[in-house]
Design a protein around this motif. Structure first.
Motif, PDB file in Angstrom:
ATOM      1  N   GLY A  61       3.371  -5.338   0.066  1.00 44.48           N
ATOM      2  CA  GLY A  61       1.963  -5.772   0.037  1.00 44.48           C
ATOM      3  C   GLY A  61       1.477  -6.152  -1.349  1.00 44.48           C
ATOM      4  N   ASN A  62       2.222  -5.747  -2.382  1.00 38.05           N
ATOM      5  CA  ASN A  62       1.814  -6.070  -3.753  1.00 38.05           C
ATOM      6  C   ASN A  62       2.221  -7.483  -4.164  1.00 38.05           C
ATOM      7  OD1 ASN A  62       2.632  -2.692  -4.782  1.00 38.05           O
ATOM      8  ND2 ASN A  62       0.694  -3.516  -4.051  1.00 38.05           N
ATOM      9  N   PHE A  63       2.944  -8.162  -3.288  1.00 39.24           N
ATOM     10  CA  PHE A  63       3.396  -9.524  -3.606  1.00 39.24           C
ATOM     11  C   PHE A  63       2.568 -10.548  -2.849  1.00 39.24           C
ATOM     12  CE2 PHE A  63       7.211  -8.592  -6.034  1.00 39.24           C
ATOM     13  CZ  PHE A  63       7.485  -7.281  -5.684  1.00 39.24           C
ATOM     14  N   ALA A 117      -8.777   4.909   0.215  1.00 34.77           N
ATOM     15  CA  ALA A 117      -7.429   5.203  -0.307  1.00 34.77           C
ATOM     16  C   ALA A 117      -7.222   4.664  -1.716  1.00 34.77           C
ATOM     17  CB  ALA A 117      -6.379   4.604   0.631  1.00 34.77           C
ATOM     18  N   TYR A 118      -8.069   3.695  -2.133  1.00 32.79           N
ATOM     19  CA  TYR A 118      -7.919   3.092  -3.465  1.00 32.79           C
ATOM     20  C   TYR A 118      -9.095   3.434  -4.373  1.00 32.79           C
ATOM     21  CZ  TYR A 118      -4.075   0.694  -1.265  1.00 32.79           C
ATOM     22  OH  TYR A 118      -2.895   0.448  -0.605  1.00 32.79           O
ATOM     23  N   ASN A 119      -9.993   4.292  -3.843  1.00 32.52           N
ATOM     24  CA  ASN A 119     -11.145   4.758  -4.647  1.00 32.52           C
ATOM     25  C   ASN A 119     -11.297   6.270  -4.465  1.00 32.52           C
ATOM     26  OD1 ASN A 119     -12.584   2.163  -5.652  1.00 32.52           O
ATOM     27  ND2 ASN A 119     -12.160   1.744  -3.484  1.00 32.52           N
ATOM     28  N   LEU A 145      10.291   0.604   0.876  1.00 32.55           N
ATOM     29  CA  LEU A 145       9.296   1.520   1.460  1.00 32.55           C
ATOM     30  C   LEU A 145       7.956   1.477   0.732  1.00 32.55           C
ATOM     31  CD1 LEU A 145      11.776   4.511   1.983  1.00 32.55           C
ATOM     32  CD2 LEU A 145      11.098   2.761   3.657  1.00 32.55           C
ATOM     33  N   GLY A 146       6.998   2.215   1.291  1.00 31.60           N
ATOM     34  CA  GLY A 146       5.711   2.404   0.609  1.00 31.60           C
ATOM     35  C   GLY A 146       4.741   1.252   0.769  1.00 31.60           C
ATOM     36  N   SER A 147       5.104   0.221   1.525  1.00 31.80           N
ATOM     37  CA  SER A 147       4.282  -0.975   1.658  1.00 31.80           C
ATOM     38  C   SER A 147       4.150  -1.699   0.321  1.00 31.80           C
ATOM     39  CB  SER A 147       2.895  -0.630   2.221  1.00 31.80           C
ATOM     40  OG  SER A 147       2.222  -1.820   2.596  1.00 31.80           O
ATOM     41  N   THR A 148       5.181  -1.548  -0.524  1.00 29.99           N
ATOM     42  CA  THR A 148       5.166  -2.289  -1.801  1.00 29.99           C
ATOM     43  C   THR A 148       5.289  -3.794  -1.568  1.00 29.99           C
ATOM     44  OG1 THR A 148       6.100  -0.352  -2.877  1.00 29.99           O
ATOM     45  CG2 THR A 148       6.296  -2.416  -4.068  1.00 29.99           C
ATOM     46  N   GLU A 160      -7.877  -5.553  -3.290  1.00 30.65           N
ATOM     47  CA  GLU A 160      -7.719  -6.096  -4.640  1.00 30.65           C
ATOM     48  C   GLU A 160      -8.149  -5.011  -5.615  1.00 30.65           C
ATOM     49  OE1 GLU A 160      -8.500 -10.869  -3.846  1.00 30.65           O
ATOM     50  OE2 GLU A 160      -9.178  -9.860  -5.688  1.00 30.65           O
ATOM     51  N   MET A 161      -7.321  -4.751  -6.613  1.00 28.82           N
ATOM     52  CA  MET A 161      -7.709  -3.816  -7.676  1.00 28.82           C
ATOM     53  C   MET A 161      -7.987  -4.626  -8.943  1.00 28.82           C
ATOM     54  SD  MET A 161      -6.063  -0.084  -7.536  1.00 28.82           S
ATOM     55  CE  MET A 161      -4.787  -0.335  -8.703  1.00 28.82           C
ATOM     56  N   HIS A 162      -9.111  -4.325  -9.565  1.00 31.70           N
ATOM     57  CA  HIS A 162      -9.505  -5.030 -10.790  1.00 31.70           C
ATOM     58  C   HIS A 162      -9.911  -4.019 -11.856  1.00 31.70           C
ATOM     59  CE1 HIS A 162     -10.244  -9.259  -9.082  1.00 31.70           C
ATOM     60  NE2 HIS A 162      -9.988  -8.524  -7.989  1.00 31.70           N
TER      61      HIS A 162
HETATM   62  C1  AVJ Z   1       2.943   1.857  -2.885  1.00 34.74           C
HETATM   63  C2  AVJ Z   1       2.861   0.427  -4.689  1.00 34.74           C
HETATM   64  C3  AVJ Z   1       2.321  -0.264  -2.570  1.00 34.74           C
HETATM   65  O1  AVJ Z   1      -0.340  -0.707  -3.149  1.00 34.74           O
HETATM   66  O2  AVJ Z   1      -0.723   1.093  -2.000  1.00 34.74           O
HETATM   67  C4  AVJ Z   1      -1.517   3.012  -4.844  1.00 34.74           C
HETATM   68  C5  AVJ Z   1       0.371   1.306  -5.164  1.00 34.74           C
HETATM   69  N1  AVJ Z   1      -2.006   1.167  -5.886  1.00 34.74           N
HETATM   70  N2  AVJ Z   1      -2.817   3.066  -5.209  1.00 34.74           N
HETATM   71  C6  AVJ Z   1      -0.166   0.477  -2.894  1.00 34.74           C
HETATM   72  C7  AVJ Z   1      -1.021   1.821  -5.275  1.00 34.74           C
HETATM   73  C8  AVJ Z   1      -3.095   1.952  -5.829  1.00 34.74           C
HETATM   74  C9  AVJ Z   1       0.801   1.278  -3.726  1.00 34.74           C
HETATM   75  N3  AVJ Z   1       2.205   0.794  -3.509  1.00 34.74           N
END
Ligand code: AVJ
Length: 320
Positions: free
Chosen positions: A164-166, A204-206, A159-162, A250-252
């Motif tokens: 997407g981190n790969f 969502a990331y800022n 779950l969580g769209s993890t 991308e997070m840096h």
């Molecule tokens: C749930 C781990 C996939 O990438 O959205 C949240 C982690 N990174 N804010 C995501 C995350 C920055 C999150 N994951």
């Protein structure tokens, strides 16, 4: 390499040391997001999921609540195996559906953070008397480390769209490992954050409170703690942007001045002013891009459900 550099931190994990050395030695310095998640990092992530800007978690939960009772009753799920379980907040929706269907027997939360996992397992044993909770500490990028002889059918949840981190190749390798652990009646439930208005994703990331920035910098504290490095997190700025070509965030961490960091067992690592360390990618998907990950892993998209706004999707994968 200085004398200090040759002596590694007393309890540095050799695999971590090798992975960090490779990542910091690359032309684009990069480290895997799993190094966000010490206890503090897991807490910061829980905080992120409560932020107004961070829509994925609550949106996924809405779809789960609407879909799981019917899906789980139809599948007759006896075992829930969850990759990257974290606090198991969302797993409860699935476990409740299994209990309502009268089929709940075993829950296997898999997570990289052992302390967080043991807390989660203890809490779930109290909340679900009679449910066998068998936590598995594993780095899902490497292995699943499943207990043997699990009651079937099982539902594998990611779950969580993890996913997407790969990077795509890594994602396919992970899906192949899941496929290899599945039996014909088992299913795979995956959350995927969908492609949408870029400004919405970037917000969502800022977040305005800076929690994501703190979460991002926490990776440097983990390296200091685990490897005895001397990063100064205050000299690195958070940056998160949408890379349109690859459909990903991308997070840096950006070095705000020229500096040298010493990591015992690795040596001196220099950062130019403005040089970045990539700490996470978060790929965004649509139905075709999910199917393109599933196919080479021997999975097919059996069903797909999104929220009314089309922000997020839950996908059920079946053995192809
Ligand atoms: C749930 C781990 C996939 O990438 O959205 C949240 C982690 N990174 N804010 C995501 C995350 C920055 C999150 N994951």
């Amino acid at each position: 390499m200085t004398h200090a550099a040759r002596i590694s931190a007393p309890r540095a994990n050799p695999a971590m040391l090798a992975e960090v050395a490779a990542g910091l030695g690359a032309s684009q310095k990069e480290l895997p997001p799993k190094y966000f998640y010490d206890h503090r990092g897991s807490e910061l992530f829980e905080e992120i999921t409560q932020l107004p800007e961070y829509y994925p978690t609550r949106t996924e939960r809405g779809i789960l609540e609407a879909w799981m009772p019917g899906l789980v009753a139809g599948l007759g799920t006896r075992t829930l195996i969850e990759l990257g379980a974290g606090s198991a907040e969302k797993s409860r929706v699935i476990l409740n559906a299994m209990r309502a269907a009268g089929t709940a027997e075993v829950y296997v939360p898999i997570d990289v953070s052992a302390t967080f996992l043991s807390h989660t397992a203890a809490r779930l044993r109290r909340e679900y008397p009679g449910l066998k909770v068998e936590p598995a500490v594993a780095d899902i990028g490497e292995e699943l480390n499943l207990p043997r002889r699990l009651p079937r059918p099982a539902l594998f949840a990611f779950l969580g769209s993890t996913i997407g981190n790969f990077h795509p190749a890594e994602a396919i390798r992970l899906l192949r490992r899941v496929r290899a652990a599945m039996e014909p009646g088992d299913r795979f439930l995956m959350g995927a954050d969908l492609r949408k208005d870029v400004a919405r994703i970037e917000r969502a990331y800022n977040d305005s409170r800076g929690v994501t920035a703190e979460f991002n910098r926490n990776m440097l504290r983990v390296l200091n703690h685990e490897l005895g490095a001397d990063f100064d997190p205050e000299t690195f700025e958070h940056r998160a942007f949408y890379e349109r070509q690859a459909h990903r965030i991308e997070m840096h961490l950006v070095s705000s001045r020229p500096q040298v960091v010493t990591i015992p067992g690795i040596g001196e690592v220099s950062f130019a002013r403005g040089e970045t360390l990539r700490t996470e990618i978060s790929c965004k998907h649509d139905r075709d891009s999910v199917a393109a990950l599933f196919r080479p892993a021997g999975l097919r998209v059996e069903s797909w459900r999104t929220d009314p706004e089309g922000l997020f999707a839950l996908v059920v994968g079946a053995p192809a």
